[in-house]
Design a protein around this motif. Structure first.
Motif, PDB file in Angstrom:
ATOM      1  N   ILE A  28       0.860  -1.180   0.000  1.00 22.09           N
ATOM      2  CA  ILE A  28       0.000   0.000   0.000  1.00 22.09           C
ATOM      3  C   ILE A  28       0.902   1.238   0.000  1.00 22.09           C
ATOM      4  O   ILE A  28       1.803   1.353   0.826  1.00 22.09           O
ATOM      5  CB  ILE A  28      -0.915   0.039   1.237  1.00 22.09           C
ATOM      6  CG1 ILE A  28      -1.754  -1.240   1.325  1.00 22.09           C
ATOM      7  CG2 ILE A  28      -1.796   1.284   1.226  1.00 22.09           C
ATOM      8  CD1 ILE A  28      -2.723  -1.427   0.196  1.00 22.09           C
ATOM      9  N   TYR A  29       0.633   2.150  -0.907  1.00 20.16           N
ATOM     10  CA  TYR A  29       1.432   3.355  -1.067  1.00 20.16           C
ATOM     11  C   TYR A  29       0.556   4.588  -0.867  1.00 20.16           C
ATOM     12  O   TYR A  29      -0.604   4.599  -1.275  1.00 20.16           O
ATOM     13  CB  TYR A  29       2.057   3.411  -2.463  1.00 20.16           C
ATOM     14  CG  TYR A  29       3.098   2.348  -2.687  1.00 20.16           C
ATOM     15  CD1 TYR A  29       4.440   2.674  -2.634  1.00 20.16           C
ATOM     16  CD2 TYR A  29       2.747   1.036  -2.950  1.00 20.16           C
ATOM     17  CE1 TYR A  29       5.414   1.719  -2.839  1.00 20.16           C
ATOM     18  CE2 TYR A  29       3.709   0.060  -3.144  1.00 20.16           C
ATOM     19  CZ  TYR A  29       5.040   0.404  -3.091  1.00 20.16           C
ATOM     20  OH  TYR A  29       6.002  -0.546  -3.287  1.00 20.16           O
ATOM     21  N   LYS A  30       1.120   5.606  -0.248  1.00 20.92           N
ATOM     22  CA  LYS A  30       0.433   6.881  -0.122  1.00 20.92           C
ATOM     23  C   LYS A  30       0.983   7.805  -1.202  1.00 20.92           C
ATOM     24  O   LYS A  30       2.185   8.036  -1.266  1.00 20.92           O
ATOM     25  CB  LYS A  30       0.672   7.505   1.248  1.00 20.92           C
ATOM     26  CG  LYS A  30      -0.016   8.859   1.417  1.00 20.92           C
ATOM     27  CD  LYS A  30       0.244   9.444   2.795  1.00 20.92           C
ATOM     28  CE  LYS A  30      -0.472  10.773   2.954  1.00 20.92           C
ATOM     29  NZ  LYS A  30      -0.182  11.390   4.261  1.00 20.92           N
ATOM     30  N   LEU A  31       0.098   8.337  -2.029  1.00 28.42           N
ATOM     31  CA  LEU A  31       0.481   9.283  -3.068  1.00 28.42           C
ATOM     32  C   LEU A  31       0.068  10.679  -2.610  1.00 28.42           C
ATOM     33  O   LEU A  31      -1.060  10.874  -2.154  1.00 28.42           O
ATOM     34  CB  LEU A  31      -0.219   8.960  -4.382  1.00 28.42           C
ATOM     35  CG  LEU A  31      -0.046   7.543  -4.937  1.00 28.42           C
ATOM     36  CD1 LEU A  31      -0.828   7.399  -6.228  1.00 28.42           C
ATOM     37  CD2 LEU A  31       1.414   7.207  -5.143  1.00 28.42           C
ATOM     38  N   GLU A  32       0.968  11.639  -2.725  1.00 29.31           N
ATOM     39  CA  GLU A  32       0.672  13.040  -2.420  1.00 29.31           C
ATOM     40  C   GLU A  32       1.127  13.884  -3.599  1.00 29.31           C
ATOM     41  O   GLU A  32       2.257  13.758  -4.044  1.00 29.31           O
ATOM     42  CB  GLU A  32       1.438  13.518  -1.184  1.00 29.31           C
ATOM     43  CG  GLU A  32       0.896  13.042   0.124  1.00 29.31           C
ATOM     44  CD  GLU A  32       1.599  13.727   1.283  1.00 29.31           C
ATOM     45  OE1 GLU A  32       0.908  14.333   2.103  1.00 29.31           O
ATOM     46  OE2 GLU A  32       2.850  13.648   1.356  1.00 29.31           O
ATOM     47  N   VAL A  33       0.241  14.756  -4.075  1.00 31.89           N
ATOM     48  CA  VAL A  33       0.582  15.620  -5.194  1.00 31.89           C
ATOM     49  C   VAL A  33       0.134  17.049  -4.914  1.00 31.89           C
ATOM     50  O   VAL A  33      -0.889  17.271  -4.270  1.00 31.89           O
ATOM     51  CB  VAL A  33      -0.032  15.109  -6.521  1.00 31.89           C
ATOM     52  CG1 VAL A  33       0.632  13.815  -6.963  1.00 31.89           C
ATOM     53  CG2 VAL A  33      -1.528  14.903  -6.415  1.00 31.89           C
ATOM     54  N   TRP A  34       0.927  18.000  -5.401  1.00 34.78           N
ATOM     55  CA  TRP A  34       0.644  19.423  -5.288  1.00 34.78           C
ATOM     56  C   TRP A  34       0.635  20.003  -6.688  1.00 34.78           C
ATOM     57  O   TRP A  34       1.603  19.845  -7.438  1.00 34.78           O
ATOM     58  CB  TRP A  34       1.726  20.135  -4.473  1.00 34.78           C
ATOM     59  CG  TRP A  34       1.726  19.831  -3.020  1.00 34.78           C
ATOM     60  CD1 TRP A  34       1.161  20.584  -2.027  1.00 34.78           C
ATOM     61  CD2 TRP A  34       2.353  18.727  -2.361  1.00 34.78           C
ATOM     62  NE1 TRP A  34       1.387  20.012  -0.804  1.00 34.78           N
ATOM     63  CE2 TRP A  34       2.123  18.856  -0.977  1.00 34.78           C
ATOM     64  CE3 TRP A  34       3.080  17.620  -2.807  1.00 34.78           C
ATOM     65  CZ2 TRP A  34       2.578  17.952  -0.051  1.00 34.78           C
ATOM     66  CZ3 TRP A  34       3.538  16.709  -1.881  1.00 34.78           C
ATOM     67  CH2 TRP A  34       3.287  16.887  -0.522  1.00 34.78           C
ATOM     68  N   GLY A  35      -0.418  20.722  -7.058  1.00 26.68           N
ATOM     69  CA  GLY A  35      -0.459  21.428  -8.340  1.00 26.68           C
ATOM     70  C   GLY A  35       0.409  22.669  -8.270  1.00 26.68           C
ATOM     71  O   GLY A  35       0.690  23.205  -7.194  1.00 26.68           O
ATOM     72  N   ALA A  36       0.822  23.163  -9.422  1.00 31.13           N
ATOM     73  CA  ALA A  36       1.689  24.334  -9.479  1.00 31.13           C
ATOM     74  C   ALA A  36       0.893  25.623  -9.245  1.00 31.13           C
ATOM     75  O   ALA A  36      -0.278  25.724  -9.597  1.00 31.13           O
ATOM     76  CB  ALA A  36       2.394  24.408 -10.833  1.00 31.13           C
ATOM     77  N   GLN A  37       1.561  26.608  -8.686  1.00 29.37           N
ATOM     78  CA  GLN A  37       0.970  27.926  -8.466  1.00 29.37           C
ATOM     79  C   GLN A  37       0.829  28.639  -9.814  1.00 29.37           C
ATOM     80  O   GLN A  37       1.644  28.454 -10.712  1.00 29.37           O
ATOM     81  CB  GLN A  37       1.874  28.728  -7.541  1.00 29.37           C
ATOM     82  CG  GLN A  37       1.336  30.081  -7.146  1.00 29.37           C
ATOM     83  CD  GLN A  37       2.232  30.767  -6.109  1.00 29.37           C
ATOM     84  OE1 GLN A  37       3.248  30.218  -5.702  1.00 29.37           O
ATOM     85  NE2 GLN A  37       1.848  31.954  -5.708  1.00 29.37           N
TER      86      GLN A  37
END
Length: 178
Positions: free
Chosen positions: A35-44
């Protein structure tokens, strides 16, 4: 978020990998089934070079997913839109779907930030626009933020991007980024 955007993948066995903006697809081979946790942030979104007000921030998304050892996933970290500095010149949106800017003799709108996404198959160059007919292969997305704008000296900030939903920007008149 500031100009730098990133994507993290956390592993059940306490390891993590960070992917920085490169303006290209990044391939990751799953090292261990789990099981993996994915975290993503969009660009400003982009700003206007002569103004100190900020553009909209990119969205944030996270989730857990089961991945199998040896499978590949494809990471696309969104880029910030081009900084607007001149009237009557349009600027490109950020890498991975950021909206382009619009300018004329009395209006400057900054370009939108690009989305950050992770897919389980590679279609063409990996950008989200290529997954219209294959949305089930997108594992996670965080939208980019809106660009800063000014219209006849009124200041308008760009709206924030979203994982599920973004928000409107703010304005000193009735016009604002969304």
């Amino acid at each position: 978020l500031t100009i730098k955007t990133k994507c993290n993948i956390y592993f059940e066995f306490k390891s993590s990998y960070e992917f920085e903006y490169t303006s290209d697809i990044q391939e990751f081979t799953v090292p261990k089934t789990g099981i993996y946790k994915l975290e993503v942030w969009g660009a400003q979104g982009s700003a206007i070079s002569s103004n100190t007000l900020e553009s909209g921030y990119g969205g944030y998304s996270s989730g857990l997913i089961s991945l199998v050892k040896g499978n590949n996933i494809f990471v696309v970290v969104g880029g910030q839109g081009a900084t607007v500095s001149n009237y009557s010149t349009n600027y490109s949106g950020g890498y991975n779907g950021g909206g382009n800017s619009f300018t004329n003799s009395d209006t400057l709108w900054g370009a939108g930030g690009g989305a950050t996404s992770i897919q389980n198959i590679l279609i063409n160059d990996g950008l989200l626009k290529n997954y219209e007919e294959s949305k089930s292969n997108i594992l996670i997305v965080a939208g980019g933020g809106g660009g800063f704008g000014t219209f006849q000296s009124n200041k308008n900030t760009g709206g924030s991007g979203g994982g599920y939903i973004g928000n409107n920007g703010t304005s000193s008149n009735s016009s604002y980024g969304v």
